[in-house]
Design a protein around this motif. Structure first.
Motif, PDB file in Angstrom:
ATOM      1  N   PHE A 181      -0.038   5.317  -9.247  1.00 16.21           N
ATOM      2  CA  PHE A 181      -0.926   4.838  -8.186  1.00 16.21           C
ATOM      3  C   PHE A 181      -2.210   4.238  -8.759  1.00 16.21           C
ATOM      4  O   PHE A 181      -2.645   3.156  -8.346  1.00 16.21           O
ATOM      5  CB  PHE A 181      -1.257   5.990  -7.231  1.00 16.21           C
ATOM      6  N   ILE A 182      -2.833   4.918  -9.705  1.00 15.08           N
ATOM      7  CA  ILE A 182      -4.089   4.434 -10.286  1.00 15.08           C
ATOM      8  C   ILE A 182      -3.875   3.116 -11.018  1.00 15.08           C
ATOM      9  O   ILE A 182      -4.659   2.154 -10.866  1.00 15.08           O
ATOM     10  CB  ILE A 182      -4.676   5.492 -11.238  1.00 15.08           C
ATOM     11  N   LEU A 183      -2.823   3.049 -11.816  1.00  8.21           N
ATOM     12  CA  LEU A 183      -2.558   1.819 -12.560  1.00  8.21           C
ATOM     13  C   LEU A 183      -2.260   0.651 -11.625  1.00  8.21           C
ATOM     14  O   LEU A 183      -2.663  -0.497 -11.888  1.00  8.21           O
ATOM     15  CB  LEU A 183      -1.387   2.035 -13.524  1.00  8.21           C
ATOM     16  N   HIS A 184      -1.578   0.921 -10.540  1.00  7.11           N
ATOM     17  CA  HIS A 184      -1.218  -0.151  -9.612  1.00  7.11           C
ATOM     18  C   HIS A 184      -2.402  -0.596  -8.767  1.00  7.11           C
ATOM     19  O   HIS A 184      -2.627  -1.801  -8.556  1.00  7.11           O
ATOM     20  CB  HIS A 184      -0.071   0.322  -8.703  1.00  7.11           C
ATOM     21  N   GLU A 185      -3.211   0.355  -8.271  1.00  5.22           N
ATOM     22  CA  GLU A 185      -4.299   0.031  -7.351  1.00  5.22           C
ATOM     23  C   GLU A 185      -5.547  -0.494  -8.061  1.00  5.22           C
ATOM     24  O   GLU A 185      -6.227  -1.400  -7.552  1.00  5.22           O
ATOM     25  CB  GLU A 185      -4.661   1.277  -6.526  1.00  5.22           C
ATOM     26  N   TYR A 186      -5.866   0.061  -9.229  1.00  2.00           N
ATOM     27  CA  TYR A 186      -7.137  -0.273  -9.869  1.00  2.00           C
ATOM     28  C   TYR A 186      -6.990  -1.187 -11.081  1.00  2.00           C
ATOM     29  O   TYR A 186      -7.974  -1.814 -11.500  1.00  2.00           O
ATOM     30  CB  TYR A 186      -7.858   1.011 -10.281  1.00  2.00           C
ATOM     31  N   TYR A 187      -5.807  -1.260 -11.626  1.00  2.10           N
ATOM     32  CA  TYR A 187      -5.606  -2.114 -12.806  1.00  2.10           C
ATOM     33  C   TYR A 187      -4.532  -3.163 -12.575  1.00  2.10           C
ATOM     34  O   TYR A 187      -4.173  -3.902 -13.501  1.00  2.10           O
ATOM     35  CB  TYR A 187      -5.222  -1.243 -14.013  1.00  2.10           C
ATOM     36  N   GLN A 188      -4.035  -3.235 -11.343  1.00  2.00           N
ATOM     37  CA  GLN A 188      -3.039  -4.225 -10.950  1.00  2.00           C
ATOM     38  C   GLN A 188      -1.842  -4.286 -11.915  1.00  2.00           C
ATOM     39  O   GLN A 188      -1.313  -5.363 -12.246  1.00  2.00           O
ATOM     40  CB  GLN A 188      -3.669  -5.632 -10.850  1.00  2.00           C
ATOM     41  N   VAL A 189      -1.465  -3.152 -12.410  1.00  4.27           N
ATOM     42  CA  VAL A 189      -0.281  -3.095 -13.263  1.00  4.27           C
ATOM     43  C   VAL A 189       0.959  -3.223 -12.386  1.00  4.27           C
ATOM     44  O   VAL A 189       1.107  -2.521 -11.379  1.00  4.27           O
ATOM     45  CB  VAL A 189      -0.226  -1.769 -14.055  1.00  4.27           C
ATOM     46  N   VAL A 190       1.847  -4.134 -12.756  1.00  2.00           N
ATOM     47  CA  VAL A 190       3.074  -4.358 -11.998  1.00  2.00           C
ATOM     48  C   VAL A 190       4.202  -3.574 -12.658  1.00  2.00           C
ATOM     49  O   VAL A 190       4.526  -3.796 -13.828  1.00  2.00           O
ATOM     50  CB  VAL A 190       3.435  -5.850 -11.937  1.00  2.00           C
ATOM     51  N   PHE A 191       4.793  -2.663 -11.893  1.00  2.00           N
ATOM     52  CA  PHE A 191       5.897  -1.872 -12.415  1.00  2.00           C
ATOM     53  C   PHE A 191       7.215  -2.580 -12.134  1.00  2.00           C
ATOM     54  O   PHE A 191       7.256  -3.674 -11.576  1.00  2.00           O
ATOM     55  CB  PHE A 191       5.871  -0.470 -11.786  1.00  2.00           C
ATOM     56  N   PHE A 192       8.284  -1.937 -12.514  1.00  2.00           N
ATOM     57  CA  PHE A 192       9.592  -2.530 -12.327  1.00  2.00           C
ATOM     58  C   PHE A 192       9.776  -2.940 -10.862  1.00  2.00           C
ATOM     59  O   PHE A 192       9.509  -2.153  -9.960  1.00  2.00           O
ATOM     60  CB  PHE A 192      10.699  -1.532 -12.708  1.00  2.00           C
ATOM     61  N   ASP A 193      10.229  -4.152 -10.669  1.00  2.00           N
ATOM     62  CA  ASP A 193      10.469  -4.632  -9.309  1.00  2.00           C
ATOM     63  C   ASP A 193      11.884  -4.213  -8.896  1.00  2.00           C
ATOM     64  O   ASP A 193      12.810  -5.028  -8.827  1.00  2.00           O
ATOM     65  CB  ASP A 193      10.315  -6.155  -9.263  1.00  2.00           C
ATOM     66  N   ILE A 194      12.017  -2.927  -8.603  1.00  5.83           N
ATOM     67  CA  ILE A 194      13.327  -2.368  -8.274  1.00  5.83           C
ATOM     68  C   ILE A 194      13.436  -2.255  -6.763  1.00  5.83           C
ATOM     69  O   ILE A 194      12.589  -1.642  -6.118  1.00  5.83           O
ATOM     70  CB  ILE A 194      13.506  -0.970  -8.904  1.00  5.83           C
ATOM     71  N   PRO A 195      14.469  -2.838  -6.168  1.00  5.10           N
ATOM     72  CA  PRO A 195      14.643  -2.717  -4.714  1.00  5.10           C
ATOM     73  C   PRO A 195      14.830  -1.257  -4.306  1.00  5.10           C
ATOM     74  O   PRO A 195      15.416  -0.466  -5.043  1.00  5.10           O
ATOM     75  CB  PRO A 195      15.913  -3.541  -4.443  1.00  5.10           C
ATOM     76  N   SER A 196      14.338  -0.919  -3.124  1.00  6.17           N
ATOM     77  CA  SER A 196      14.409   0.463  -2.678  1.00  6.17           C
ATOM     78  C   SER A 196      15.844   0.933  -2.478  1.00  6.17           C
ATOM     79  O   SER A 196      16.143   2.117  -2.667  1.00  6.17           O
ATOM     80  CB  SER A 196      13.625   0.641  -1.373  1.00  6.17           C
ATOM     81  N   TYR A 197      16.746   0.012  -2.099  1.00 12.84           N
ATOM     82  CA  TYR A 197      18.131   0.447  -1.887  1.00 12.84           C
ATOM     83  C   TYR A 197      18.799   0.856  -3.201  1.00 12.84           C
ATOM     84  O   TYR A 197      19.774   1.612  -3.205  1.00 12.84           O
ATOM     85  CB  TYR A 197      18.947  -0.635  -1.184  1.00 12.84           C
ATOM     86  N   THR A 198      18.257   0.391  -4.314  1.00  7.72           N
ATOM     87  CA  THR A 198      18.818   0.771  -5.616  1.00  7.72           C
ATOM     88  C   THR A 198      18.545   2.249  -5.900  1.00  7.72           C
ATOM     89  O   THR A 198      19.434   2.997  -6.317  1.00  7.72           O
ATOM     90  CB  THR A 198      18.220  -0.090  -6.737  1.00  7.72           C
ATOM     91  N   ILE A 199      17.304   2.658  -5.661  1.00 10.68           N
ATOM     92  CA  ILE A 199      16.962   4.057  -5.899  1.00 10.68           C
ATOM     93  C   ILE A 199      17.656   4.962  -4.881  1.00 10.68           C
ATOM     94  O   ILE A 199      17.988   6.116  -5.172  1.00 10.68           O
ATOM     95  CB  ILE A 199      15.424   4.262  -5.843  1.00 10.68           C
ATOM     96  N   ALA A 200      17.926   4.432  -3.680  1.00  9.16           N
ATOM     97  CA  ALA A 200      18.663   5.208  -2.682  1.00  9.16           C
ATOM     98  C   ALA A 200      20.099   5.450  -3.144  1.00  9.16           C
ATOM     99  O   ALA A 200      20.635   6.552  -2.991  1.00  9.16           O
ATOM    100  CB  ALA A 200      18.651   4.485  -1.340  1.00  9.16           C
ATOM    101  N   ALA A 201      20.705   4.408  -3.724  1.00 10.36           N
ATOM    102  CA  ALA A 201      22.070   4.567  -4.233  1.00 10.36           C
ATOM    103  C   ALA A 201      22.105   5.558  -5.397  1.00 10.36           C
ATOM    104  O   ALA A 201      23.014   6.393  -5.497  1.00 10.36           O
ATOM    105  CB  ALA A 201      22.622   3.208  -4.667  1.00 10.36           C
ATOM    106  N   LEU A 202      21.110   5.466  -6.272  1.00 11.95           N
ATOM    107  CA  LEU A 202      21.031   6.402  -7.397  1.00 11.95           C
ATOM    108  C   LEU A 202      20.838   7.829  -6.898  1.00 11.95           C
ATOM    109  O   LEU A 202      21.460   8.764  -7.400  1.00 11.95           O
ATOM    110  CB  LEU A 202      19.874   6.003  -8.317  1.00 11.95           C
ATOM    111  N   GLY A 203      19.983   7.989  -5.888  1.00 17.91           N
ATOM    112  CA  GLY A 203      19.757   9.312  -5.326  1.00 17.91           C
ATOM    113  C   GLY A 203      21.017   9.903  -4.711  1.00 17.91           C
ATOM    114  O   GLY A 203      21.283  11.107  -4.839  1.00 17.91           O
TER     115      GLY A 203
END
Length: 320
Positions: free
Chosen positions: A31-53
């Protein structure tokens, strides 16, 4: 064995705080890296993590199902121990019969020796199955600390106990001694052929109980299930905040931790259920069952109830 319906939260934290701390720090960092340092994490679609889960949940369900089968089988085995112990005592008292009034005192003494030796066998088997986890005050684990062969000592004479405690397989030694006493009773005419065979069959049943218990103890659930389930849970829960952060913002922290806790709990339940003879708080309550067997058998001998052991108490919702 845990009998309390509602688990204490501090008990849950005792086993999960390290992993939960990792997921809290991970989610907060993302959260800190994304909100305050604009770090872009893996652009993984949410349905991908749902399938993995979903895949991880199926894998954990398979593992937990087999782990529970092992735990339930252990409980059924020790239920048989209770039943056969009562039957053995009844057979000793009613089938070993003196041939003359002069032999009655000697036969009654043999009854007591054989019943007491069986109580020692029950206690010895309990310790034998738990022997790989001796009490260690430096080990941060919750288990019963009184787990030694001294519990069998009151039920054996001094010389037999000294021999017994130095055997590689003490419970099997006691079954051998029971067989030798049966042979002696048969030779003295206190047992007929049929009664001798029936009592020997009961001793074989105790051999089977010990063998089935040793099979569960010495053959763990295939370790690839434990390893990969833990690895898959870590991968899935590590990716969660990276997938949620762009859509949920600060809500990523609580939601990721909650979802991670669910998967962590499922994995931990299976891991701690699969080995029911490790002397842990989730295990088969062999100490309680041993106390029940001792009380029942001494009652069958018509002993004074005031000398019976106290009924095993449930402490903090746990029975050992």
């Amino acid at each position: 064995m845990i009998v309390r319906r509602n688990l204490k939260f501090k008990l849950i934290l005792f086993y999960t705080w390290k992993q939960l701390l990792y997921y809290i720090l991970l989610s907060t960092t993302v959260f800190i890296l994304h909100e305050y340092y604009q770090v872009v994490f893996f652009d993984i679609p949410s349905y991908t993590i749902a399938a993995l889960g979903t895949a991880v949940a199926i894998f954990l369900g398979f593992k937990n199902d087999h782990a529970y089968d092992r735990w339930w089988e252990a409980r059924k085995i020790w239920g048989l121990m209770v039943n056969y112990s009562r039957a053995w005592t009844r057979q000793v008292i009613t089938m070993i019969i003196p041939q003359s009034p002069e032999e009655e005192t000697e036969v009654q003494r043999l009854h007591t020796i054989m019943v007491y030796r069986h109580i020692a066998f029950v206690n010895a088997l309990r310790v034998f199955l738990r022997r790989r986890l001796p009490y260690n005050p430096d080990q941060k684990e919750l288990f019963q600390d009184e787990n030694t062969y001294r519990d069998a000592q009151p039920f054996l004479d001094r010389s037999e106990y000294d021999t017994f405690k130095n055997k590689d397989n003490p419970p099997n030694f006691l079954l051998q001694k029971q067989g030798e006493d049966l042979k002696m009773a048969y030779q003295r005419g206190w047992l007929s052929d049929y009664r001798f065979v029936k009592m020997e069959e009961t001793l074989v049943d105790f051999n089977d109980i010990q063998g089935m218990s040793e099979r569960i103890k010495n053959t763990p659930l295939p370790r690839q299930y434990t390893f990969f389930s833990r690895a898959f849970v870590i991968i899935h829960c590590t990716l969660l905040p990276m997938v949620f952060i762009s859509e949920l913002g600060w809500k990523t922290i609580p939601i990721s931790v909650i979802v991670s806790f669910v998967f962590l709990s499922l994995d931990l339940i299976g891991e701690r259920t699969e080995d029911p003879f490790e002397n842990r708080l989730e295990d088969t309550p062999m100490t309680s069952l041993s106390t029940t067997i001792e009380t029942n058998l001494r009652e069958q001998l018509n002993e004074d109830k005031s000398s019976f052991p106290e009924k095993y108490k449930i402490e903090n919702g746990i029975v050992f």
